[in-house]
Scaffold this active site. Sequence first.
Site, PDB file in Angstrom:
ATOM      1  N   SER A  20      54.457  20.821 -29.669  1.00  0.00           N
ATOM      2  CA  SER A  20      55.842  20.676 -29.082  1.00  0.00           C
ATOM      3  C   SER A  20      56.493  22.346 -29.593  1.00  0.00           C
ATOM      4  O   SER A  20      57.169  22.756 -28.975  1.00  0.00           O
ATOM      5  CB  SER A  20      56.699  19.674 -29.727  1.00  0.00           C
TER       6      SER A  20
ATOM      7  N   GLY B  85      68.096  25.138 -24.625  1.00  0.00           N
ATOM      8  CA  GLY B  85      69.219  24.385 -24.653  1.00  0.00           C
ATOM      9  C   GLY B  85      69.599  24.034 -23.042  1.00  0.00           C
ATOM     10  O   GLY B  85      70.318  24.865 -22.392  1.00  0.00           O
TER      11      GLY B  85
ATOM     12  N   THR C  18      69.155  20.007 -21.904  1.00  0.00           N
ATOM     13  CA  THR C  18      69.699  18.838 -21.952  1.00  0.00           C
ATOM     14  C   THR C  18      71.024  18.545 -22.589  1.00  0.00           C
ATOM     15  O   THR C  18      71.292  19.026 -23.550  1.00  0.00           O
ATOM     16  CB  THR C  18      68.620  17.939 -22.662  1.00  0.00           C
ATOM     17  N   GLU C  19      71.835  17.609 -21.817  1.00  0.00           N
ATOM     18  CA  GLU C  19      73.211  17.510 -22.645  1.00  0.00           C
ATOM     19  C   GLU C  19      73.255  15.852 -22.914  1.00  0.00           C
ATOM     20  O   GLU C  19      72.454  15.143 -22.445  1.00  0.00           O
ATOM     21  CB  GLU C  19      74.319  17.919 -21.706  1.00  0.00           C
TER      22      GLU C  19
ATOM     23  N   SER D 222      68.009  13.459 -17.199  1.00  0.00           N
ATOM     24  CA  SER D 222      67.174  13.756 -15.889  1.00  0.00           C
ATOM     25  C   SER D 222      68.002  14.324 -14.797  1.00  0.00           C
ATOM     26  O   SER D 222      67.430  14.803 -13.865  1.00  0.00           O
ATOM     27  CB  SER D 222      66.408  12.489 -15.383  1.00  0.00           C
TER      28      SER D 222
ATOM     29  N   GLY E 245      62.304  26.464 -13.710  1.00  0.00           N
ATOM     30  CA  GLY E 245      61.081  27.482 -13.783  1.00  0.00           C
ATOM     31  C   GLY E 245      60.249  27.293 -15.310  1.00  0.00           C
ATOM     32  O   GLY E 245      59.088  27.327 -15.357  1.00  0.00           O
TER      33      GLY E 245
ATOM     34  N   GLU F 288      61.099  16.516 -20.789  1.00  0.00           N
ATOM     35  CA  GLU F 288      60.600  17.334 -19.549  1.00  0.00           C
ATOM     36  C   GLU F 288      60.159  16.562 -18.244  1.00  0.00           C
ATOM     37  O   GLU F 288      59.375  17.002 -17.677  1.00  0.00           O
ATOM     38  CB  GLU F 288      59.774  18.335 -20.070  1.00  0.00           C
TER      39      GLU F 288
END
Length: 387
Positions: free
Chosen positions: A95, A134, A136-137, A142, A241, A367
């Site tokens: 990761s 940065g 995801t909140e 999703s 992307g 992801e």
Amino acid sequence: MALHPYDLFDVRSLLSEEERAVQDTVARFTDERVIPIIGDAFDQGRFPKELVPEIAELGLLGSSLPEQYGCAGLNAVSYGLICQELERGDSGIRSFVSVQSSLCMYPIYAYGSEEQRMRWLPGMAKGEIIGCFGLTEPHGGSDPANMKTNAKRDGGDWILNGSKMWITNGNLADIAIVWAQTEDGIQGFVVEKGMPGFAAQEIKHKMSLRASVTSSLFFDNVRVPDANRLPNVKGLKGPLGCLTQARYGITWGPIGAAIACLDEVLGYTKERILFNRPVAATQSAQIKMAEMARRITLAQLLVVQLGRLKDAGNMQPTQVSLAKWNNCRMAIDIARECRDLLGGAGITTEHGAIRHALNLESVITYEGTETVHQLVVGRELTGINAF
């Protein structure tokens, strides 16, 4: 001639000499440097950052980017093999490399100016500059379009406000690639450590990816110069992307975790004697391990073809979704089955199966969850968006 237990279809013969050399080099690093310490690091909840200079020296950071930026310029299959061998050690190590390479270095290369590339990429390839991504909140997950973080123009600068969550490398990072809503759509910014109003807080009490740093990021009127804005992309296609690049590596990584688990139980079941014979001599154990080998083989063939498509410039996001869905599910099922074959001993981190199983709970989620990737494939088949 006996077949290799982790490569029953001789997939290695499909690799070029350079690709095999890359795999062998990273395999040695994993065997010699990662595996001896990773159980303790997982127990302690510690990312072994002492390995970063060695990872960089091997050319594993931004390995697919051009040599002019200090990178190795390897092909996609080689990058996949890097991910596979690193995750054979631990998902946290893979990761770290995935985030640095695919989510931080890639957007600077793909969406940044030449000045930005020269400013950051050589140092990132050397491991001297660590990045995080940065997107995801806390409320989003999703649904990245439901983004609350925003950036407003103020003269030659941007004022950034909001927060991000579940950010790998967050407290290690010198820079953060942050995606924010603007009046002109979603745009990417390189936020530097030490900018007033920017803070990272490590997330504790994790039962997964314990040998990895996971953080929340906070932006309180952070002033970011326009020179730190990625100029060559607007909209969700920018972060998505990046995620396609990272998901590609994730399709390979879990194969390594599955191989590590199978390797462990092959040895253990031959040595453990129950009812006057080795566990490996029972039909139930052999059927379980044969099933593992079958699923690993299918996953190996899947990713080699995916890598060839990527190197030819023909890879489609739906193909990445199918491979991530298949290979993450394969690996987590195998890790859990191996834990069972290890008996009571399997619940301790003296064995790797429980650690891999716990890590894969994150890998199958981040992801793009399994459900998201199933729906991506469903949309491709039907032409109907069911999100």
